[in-house]
Design a protein around this motif. Structure first.
Motif, PDB file in Angstrom:
ATOM      1  N   ASP A  47       0.823  -1.214   0.000  1.00 42.64           N
ATOM      2  CA  ASP A  47       0.000   0.000   0.000  1.00 42.64           C
ATOM      3  C   ASP A  47       0.852   1.256   0.000  1.00 42.64           C
ATOM      4  O   ASP A  47       0.570   2.218  -0.711  1.00 42.64           O
ATOM      5  CB  ASP A  47      -0.917   0.016   1.232  1.00 42.64           C
ATOM      6  N   GLY A  48       1.905   1.268   0.809  1.00 46.99           N
ATOM      7  CA  GLY A  48       2.711   2.469   0.966  1.00 46.99           C
ATOM      8  C   GLY A  48       3.749   2.640  -0.124  1.00 46.99           C
ATOM      9  O   GLY A  48       4.136   1.696  -0.816  1.00 46.99           O
ATOM     10  N   ASP A  49       4.205   3.875  -0.279  1.00 43.52           N
ATOM     11  CA  ASP A  49       5.239   4.207  -1.262  1.00 43.52           C
ATOM     12  C   ASP A  49       6.170   5.254  -0.658  1.00 43.52           C
ATOM     13  O   ASP A  49       6.427   6.298  -1.239  1.00 43.52           O
ATOM     14  CB  ASP A  49       4.599   4.723  -2.553  1.00 43.52           C
ATOM     15  N   ASP A  50       6.674   4.955   0.544  1.00 38.65           N
ATOM     16  CA  ASP A  50       7.549   5.910   1.211  1.00 38.65           C
ATOM     17  C   ASP A  50       9.011   5.533   0.977  1.00 38.65           C
ATOM     18  O   ASP A  50       9.330   4.572   0.268  1.00 38.65           O
ATOM     19  CB  ASP A  50       7.237   5.961   2.707  1.00 38.65           C
ATOM     20  N   GLU A  51       9.899   6.281   1.616  1.00 34.34           N
ATOM     21  CA  GLU A  51      11.332   6.084   1.379  1.00 34.34           C
ATOM     22  C   GLU A  51      11.788   4.691   1.796  1.00 34.34           C
ATOM     23  O   GLU A  51      12.562   4.038   1.092  1.00 34.34           O
ATOM     24  CB  GLU A  51      12.109   7.150   2.159  1.00 34.34           C
ATOM     25  N   ARG A  52      11.272   4.224   2.937  1.00 34.93           N
ATOM     26  CA  ARG A  52      11.673   2.893   3.412  1.00 34.93           C
ATOM     27  C   ARG A  52      11.187   1.812   2.450  1.00 34.93           C
ATOM     28  O   ARG A  52      11.927   0.865   2.143  1.00 34.93           O
ATOM     29  CB  ARG A  52      11.108   2.657   4.813  1.00 34.93           C
ATOM     30  N   ALA A  53       9.944   1.937   2.008  1.00 30.82           N
ATOM     31  CA  ALA A  53       9.398   0.954   1.073  1.00 30.82           C
ATOM     32  C   ALA A  53      10.181   0.943  -0.230  1.00 30.82           C
ATOM     33  O   ALA A  53      10.444  -0.130  -0.812  1.00 30.82           O
ATOM     34  CB  ALA A  53       7.921   1.246   0.805  1.00 30.82           C
ATOM     35  N   ARG A  54      10.563   2.115  -0.714  1.00 36.12           N
ATOM     36  CA  ARG A  54      11.331   2.175  -1.968  1.00 36.12           C
ATOM     37  C   ARG A  54      12.700   1.523  -1.813  1.00 36.12           C
ATOM     38  O   ARG A  54      13.190   0.852  -2.733  1.00 36.12           O
ATOM     39  CB  ARG A  54      11.467   3.628  -2.428  1.00 36.12           C
ATOM     40  N   ALA A  55      13.332   1.672  -0.637  1.00 35.17           N
ATOM     41  CA  ALA A  55      14.624   1.029  -0.397  1.00 35.17           C
ATOM     42  C   ALA A  55      14.474  -0.488  -0.372  1.00 35.17           C
ATOM     43  O   ALA A  55      15.293  -1.216  -0.951  1.00 35.17           O
ATOM     44  CB  ALA A  55      15.213   1.537   0.919  1.00 35.17           C
ATOM     45  N   GLN A  56      13.417  -0.966   0.297  1.00 37.80           N
ATOM     46  CA  GLN A  56      13.171  -2.409   0.333  1.00 37.80           C
ATOM     47  C   GLN A  56      12.865  -2.946  -1.066  1.00 37.80           C
ATOM     48  O   GLN A  56      13.329  -4.020  -1.453  1.00 37.80           O
ATOM     49  CB  GLN A  56      12.014  -2.711   1.279  1.00 37.80           C
ATOM     50  N   ALA A  57      12.091  -2.171  -1.826  1.00 45.37           N
ATOM     51  CA  ALA A  57      11.743  -2.585  -3.187  1.00 45.37           C
ATOM     52  C   ALA A  57      12.979  -2.687  -4.062  1.00 45.37           C
ATOM     53  O   ALA A  57      13.115  -3.606  -4.880  1.00 45.37           O
ATOM     54  CB  ALA A  57      10.740  -1.597  -3.782  1.00 45.37           C
ATOM     55  N   ALA A  58      13.913  -1.735  -3.892  1.00 49.19           N
ATOM     56  CA  ALA A  58      15.132  -1.762  -4.704  1.00 49.19           C
ATOM     57  C   ALA A  58      15.964  -3.008  -4.393  1.00 49.19           C
ATOM     58  O   ALA A  58      16.512  -3.645  -5.311  1.00 49.19           O
ATOM     59  CB  ALA A  58      15.951  -0.495  -4.436  1.00 49.19           C
ATOM     60  N   ASP A  59      16.041  -3.382  -3.113  1.00 57.04           N
ATOM     61  CA  ASP A  59      16.798  -4.582  -2.739  1.00 57.04           C
ATOM     62  C   ASP A  59      16.179  -5.834  -3.353  1.00 57.04           C
ATOM     63  O   ASP A  59      16.894  -6.715  -3.851  1.00 57.04           O
ATOM     64  CB  ASP A  59      16.834  -4.723  -1.218  1.00 57.04           C
ATOM     65  N   LEU A  60      14.841  -5.912  -3.310  1.00 55.18           N
ATOM     66  CA  LEU A  60      14.167  -7.086  -3.870  1.00 55.18           C
ATOM     67  C   LEU A  60      14.254  -7.106  -5.393  1.00 55.18           C
ATOM     68  O   LEU A  60      14.417  -8.171  -6.003  1.00 55.18           O
ATOM     69  CB  LEU A  60      12.706  -7.107  -3.429  1.00 55.18           C
ATOM     70  N   ALA A  61      14.140  -5.934  -6.011  1.00 58.28           N
ATOM     71  CA  ALA A  61      14.227  -5.864  -7.478  1.00 58.28           C
ATOM     72  C   ALA A  61      15.586  -6.350  -7.967  1.00 58.28           C
ATOM     73  O   ALA A  61      15.688  -6.967  -9.043  1.00 58.28           O
ATOM     74  CB  ALA A  61      13.970  -4.433  -7.942  1.00 58.28           C
ATOM     75  N   ALA A  62      16.640  -6.095  -7.174  1.00 55.33           N
ATOM     76  CA  ALA A  62      17.975  -6.551  -7.554  1.00 55.33           C
ATOM     77  C   ALA A  62      18.055  -8.071  -7.616  1.00 55.33           C
ATOM     78  O   ALA A  62      18.902  -8.629  -8.324  1.00 55.33           O
ATOM     79  CB  ALA A  62      19.013  -6.008  -6.572  1.00 55.33           C
ATOM     80  N   LEU A  63      17.161  -8.748  -6.879  1.00 49.91           N
ATOM     81  CA  LEU A  63      17.110 -10.212  -6.920  1.00 49.91           C
ATOM     82  C   LEU A  63      16.284 -10.729  -8.092  1.00 49.91           C
ATOM     83  O   LEU A  63      16.327 -11.916  -8.411  1.00 49.91           O
ATOM     84  CB  LEU A  63      16.495 -10.749  -5.619  1.00 49.91           C
ATOM     85  N   GLY A  64      15.475  -9.845  -8.654  1.00 48.30           N
ATOM     86  CA  GLY A  64      14.564 -10.265  -9.709  1.00 48.30           C
ATOM     87  C   GLY A  64      13.115 -10.372  -9.260  1.00 48.30           C
ATOM     88  O   GLY A  64      12.276 -10.944  -9.960  1.00 48.30           O
ATOM     89  N   VAL A  65      12.820  -9.797  -8.113  1.00 52.49           N
ATOM     90  CA  VAL A  65      11.448  -9.781  -7.598  1.00 52.49           C
ATOM     91  C   VAL A  65      10.746  -8.521  -8.083  1.00 52.49           C
ATOM     92  O   VAL A  65      11.287  -7.417  -7.985  1.00 52.49           O
ATOM     93  CB  VAL A  65      11.440  -9.824  -6.052  1.00 52.49           C
ATOM     94  N   THR A  66       9.539  -8.654  -8.595  1.00 51.17           N
ATOM     95  CA  THR A  66       8.742  -7.501  -9.032  1.00 51.17           C
ATOM     96  C   THR A  66       8.058  -6.878  -7.814  1.00 51.17           C
ATOM     97  O   THR A  66       7.488  -7.601  -6.990  1.00 51.17           O
ATOM     98  CB  THR A  66       7.672  -7.929 -10.046  1.00 51.17           C
ATOM     99  N   VAL A  67       8.119  -5.564  -7.696  1.00 53.32           N
ATOM    100  CA  VAL A  67       7.483  -4.873  -6.571  1.00 53.32           C
ATOM    101  C   VAL A  67       6.581  -3.764  -7.109  1.00 53.32           C
ATOM    102  O   VAL A  67       6.998  -2.967  -7.944  1.00 53.32           O
ATOM    103  CB  VAL A  67       8.524  -4.271  -5.618  1.00 53.32           C
ATOM    104  N   ARG A  68       5.339  -3.750  -6.617  1.00 54.40           N
ATOM    105  CA  ARG A  68       4.375  -2.704  -6.983  1.00 54.40           C
ATOM    106  C   ARG A  68       4.045  -1.898  -5.734  1.00 54.40           C
ATOM    107  O   ARG A  68       3.359  -2.398  -4.831  1.00 54.40           O
ATOM    108  CB  ARG A  68       3.103  -3.313  -7.572  1.00 54.40           C
ATOM    109  N   LEU A  69       4.542  -0.677  -5.677  1.00 54.34           N
ATOM    110  CA  LEU A  69       4.304   0.189  -4.522  1.00 54.34           C
ATOM    111  C   LEU A  69       3.065   1.041  -4.743  1.00 54.34           C
ATOM    112  O   LEU A  69       2.759   1.426  -5.874  1.00 54.34           O
ATOM    113  CB  LEU A  69       5.524   1.083  -4.278  1.00 54.34           C
ATOM    114  N   GLY A  70       2.362   1.322  -3.639  1.00 54.97           N
ATOM    115  CA  GLY A  70       1.179   2.176  -3.717  1.00 54.97           C
ATOM    116  C   GLY A  70      -0.021   1.497  -4.337  1.00 54.97           C
ATOM    117  O   GLY A  70      -1.007   2.156  -4.662  1.00 54.97           O
ATOM    118  N   ASP A  71       0.030   0.179  -4.495  1.00 58.96           N
ATOM    119  CA  ASP A  71      -1.093  -0.552  -5.087  1.00 58.96           C
ATOM    120  C   ASP A  71      -1.201  -1.919  -4.428  1.00 58.96           C
ATOM    121  O   ASP A  71      -0.740  -2.927  -4.961  1.00 58.96           O
ATOM    122  CB  ASP A  71      -0.918  -0.699  -6.597  1.00 58.96           C
TER     123      ASP A  71
END
Length: 479
Positions: A47-71
Motif C-alpha cells: 500500500d505504501g510508497d515511502d522512502e523505506r518501502a522504496r529502499a526495500q523494493a530496490a533490494d528485492l528488485a535486484a534479486l529479480g522480484v517484481t514490486v508494486r508500490l502504492g497498489d
C-alpha cells in the motif's frame, strides 16, 4: 473435542508458481526472498510508497522480484497464491479478488509450516488476548532447563522462517501466535497448544468477537497431545470442545485454585500437576513453588501454569519446570517493580495496553494509586473500574482518552480521589508520578497500568514505561 484424524498439509510445489506477497516489512521481505529462492515468480504489492518501502523494493528488485508500490488492492494477473503480512485485514479488496478467483491466501506462519523439512521440530503454540509473550518465554526457559534445543519464535524472538530454514537444529519450538497469524494459517497442526484467555481485542480487524474467538481457536486444530485451556475462562474450554484433534489428544486445564484431574493448579503455595502423572485421580506432582514465578502476581502464575502444561505435554520432567521458572526474567514494562519510596512501591506495567491486561495487573495489589489513560482504541472502562474500585486509593489520569476512565470512575467509584492531568506532552508522566506520590500512603502501590495504548503521548509502551521509571527515580533523589 472432535476425534477426527487430521492429516498434515498437502505439499505445495513453489517452483515456477506465480506468488504474490502482500506487504513489505518484517514478514513480507523475508517471505519474498525465500519464495524467490524456491524458484517462484514473486510479485510484492504494498500500500505504501515511502522512502523505506522504496529502499526495500530496490533490494528485492535486484534479486529479480517484481514490486508494486502504492497498489496493494489489485490482484496481479496470474497469481496462484498470496502470502500476506499478518496485519493485512481480511476485508481488503486484494483478498476479495483472491476469493473470487479461487486463489489461496497464506500468512507467514502458514508458509513456515509448509516449509518444514522431514523430522522438523514440533511446535508448542501459545495464543490468547494477554500473556502470550511471557508464557512463550517461560516455556522456552523450561524447555532449555530440560536440555532441549529450543527457541521462542513467532511474534517474538527468532522469526519462524529463520527457525524453520536456518542452520540451527531445534528439538522443539515455543511459538507465540497472534489472532492475525492464526487467521492466515489454515493447515497449522501443533504438537500441543494453549489459549490463555479471551477478551475483546482487535475487533476492528476481525469484525466481531465471534470472528476473533474463532481465529484464536484455530490453534487447537489438529493438536496431537494436549489442548491447554484456562479453567477460569470458559470460552477457552469451549474452543477445545469444538476443535478437531488427533485421536488421543487431551484437554488440560490450568487454574489458580486446587486442580482437579487433568489440570495443573496451586496447592499450599506450590504449582502442582494432576494431568501428566500416573494416577491423576489420586496423585499430584509438585512442579515448583509460587515464589519461583517472577513476579508472582496471579495472572503471571497462570502464565507459568500454562507454560508448565505445554512443557509437561512434551515430556519435560518436573525439576525442569522449577529450574526454568527460576531462570526466567520477564521483559521490561510487565509488572516491573521500579523502586520503593517512603514505603510506597512503584510498579511499571506499561504493557497493560488494554482493559483485560490492566484488570489482571490491578488484581495483583491490595491498595493502589493507579496511573491510567492514553488511547482507548474503542474500549469501555465500567467493568474494569467496578472490579478494581475496592483496591483504589487514588487515580491519576493522563492521555487523550482519559475522560472515558474519569466518567467510569464517577459512576462506579465516586469516593476515590481523581487527579485529571489536562496535558498529553511527554513531561506529563513526571507530573503524574508526583501526584500519585501525594495520594499514596505507606503500604500502597503506585501502579502504571494504563489500560490504553501509548501513541498519543509516546512512541510506544516501552517509552511510556521508561518515562515512568525515570520519574520514579527522580522522586528518590528529590529531583
Amino acid at each position: 473435542m472432535g476425534s477426527g484424524q487430521v492429516t498434515s498439509s498437502v505439499p505445495f510445489e513453489f517452483q515456477g508458481k506465480h506468488i504474490t506477497v502482500a506487504g513489505l516489512g518484517v514478514s513480507g521481505v523475508p517471505a519474498a526472498r525465500v519464495l524467490h529462492g524456491l524458484g517462484a515468480r514473486v510479485t510484492v504489492v504494498n500500500d505504501g510508497d515511502d522512502e523505506r518501502a522504496r529502499a526495500q523494493a530496490a533490494d528485492l528488485a535486484a534479486l529479480g522480484v517484481t514490486v508494486r508500490l502504492g497498489d496493494g488492492a489489485t490482484l496481479p494477473e496470474g497469481t496462484e497464491l498470496i502470502v500476506t503480512a499478518p496485519g493485512w485485514k481480511p476485508d481488503k479488496p486484494l483478498f476479495t479478488a483472491a476469493a473470487e478467483a479461487g486463489v489461496p491466501v497464506w500468512g507467514d506462519v502458514e508458509l513456515a509450516w509448509r516449509l518444514r523439512g522431514p523430522g522438523a521440530a514440533p511446535w508448542l503454540a501459545v495464543t490468547g488476548t494477554n500473556g502470550k509473550t511471557t508464557t512463550v518465554q517461560m516455556l522456552a526457559s523450561i524447555l532449555k532447563a530440560a536440555g532441549l534445543r529450543t527457541a521462542a519464535v513467532g511474534n517474538i524472538g527468532v522469526s519462524l522462517l529463520d527457525a524453520v530454514l536456518g542452520e540451527d537444529a531445534y528439538d522443539v519450538l515455543a511459538v507465540e501466535l497472534s489472532s492475525y497469524q492464526l487467521h492466515w494459517a489454515p493447515s497449522l497442526r501443533a504438537h500441543s497448544a494453549a489459549v490463555l484467555n479471551l477478551a475483546p481485542d482487535h475487533l476492528d480487524w476481525h469484525g466481531s468477537m465471534e470472528a476473533y474467538t474463532h481465529d484464536k481457536g484455530r490453534v487447537y486444530e489438529g493438536n496431537r497431545v494436549a489442548c491447554v485451556y484456562n479453567a477460569a475462562d470458559k470460552a477457552t474450554e469451549d474452543l477445545v470442545r469444538a476443535a478437531d484433534v488427533e485421536e488421543g489428544c487431551r484437554a488440560i486445564g490450568f487454574t489458580l485454585g486446587t486442580p482437579g484431574p487433568s489440570e495443573l493448579g496451586v496447592v499450599d503455595g506450590l504449582l502442582v500437576d494432576r494431568a501428566f502423572v500416573a494416577d491423576r485421580r489420586q496423585n499430584a506432582q509438585e512442579l515448583a513453588e509460587v515464589s519461583d514465578v517472577n513476579p508472582p502476581a496471579p495472572h503471571n502464575i497462570a502464565n507459568a501454569l500454562a507454560a508448565a502444561a505445554l512443557a509437561r505435554a512434551y515430556g519435560v520432567p518436573p525439576h525442569a519446570v522449577r529450574d526454568g521458572l527460576r531462570a526466567f526474567t520477564p521483559d521490561a514494562h510487565r509488572i516491573a517493580h521500579i523502586a520503593d519510596v517512603d514505603g510506597v512501591a512503584y510498579v511499571d506495567d506499561s504493557k497493560a495496553t488494554n482493559t483485560h491486561a490492566a484488570e489482571a495487573s490491578l488484581a495483583a495489589y491490595p491498595s493502589i494509586v493507579w496511573i491510567a489513560g492514553g488511547l482507548a482504541k474503542g474500549a469501555t472502562f465500567d467493568e474494569l473500574v467496578t472490579g478494581a474500585a475496592a483496591r483504589l486509593r487514588g487515580v491519576v489520569l493522563i492521555g487523550a482518552d482519559r475522560a472515558l476512565i474519569r466518567e467510569a470512575l464517577a459512576r462506579h467509584a465516586p469516593e476515590v480521589p481523581v487527579v485529571d492531568l489536562d496535558r498529553t506532552d511527554t513531561g506529563a508522566m513526571r507530573a503524574a508520578v508526583r501526584e500519585a506520590r501525594r495520594l499514596a500512603a505507606a503500604g500502597d502501590t503506585v501502579l502504571l497500568a494504563p489500560a490504553c495504548a501509548s501513541m498519543d503521548m509516546f512512541v510506544n509502551y516501552n517509552q511510556r514505561g521508561d518515562a515512568f521509571a525515570q520519574a520514579v527515580r527522580a522522586l528518590g533523589t528529590g529531583a
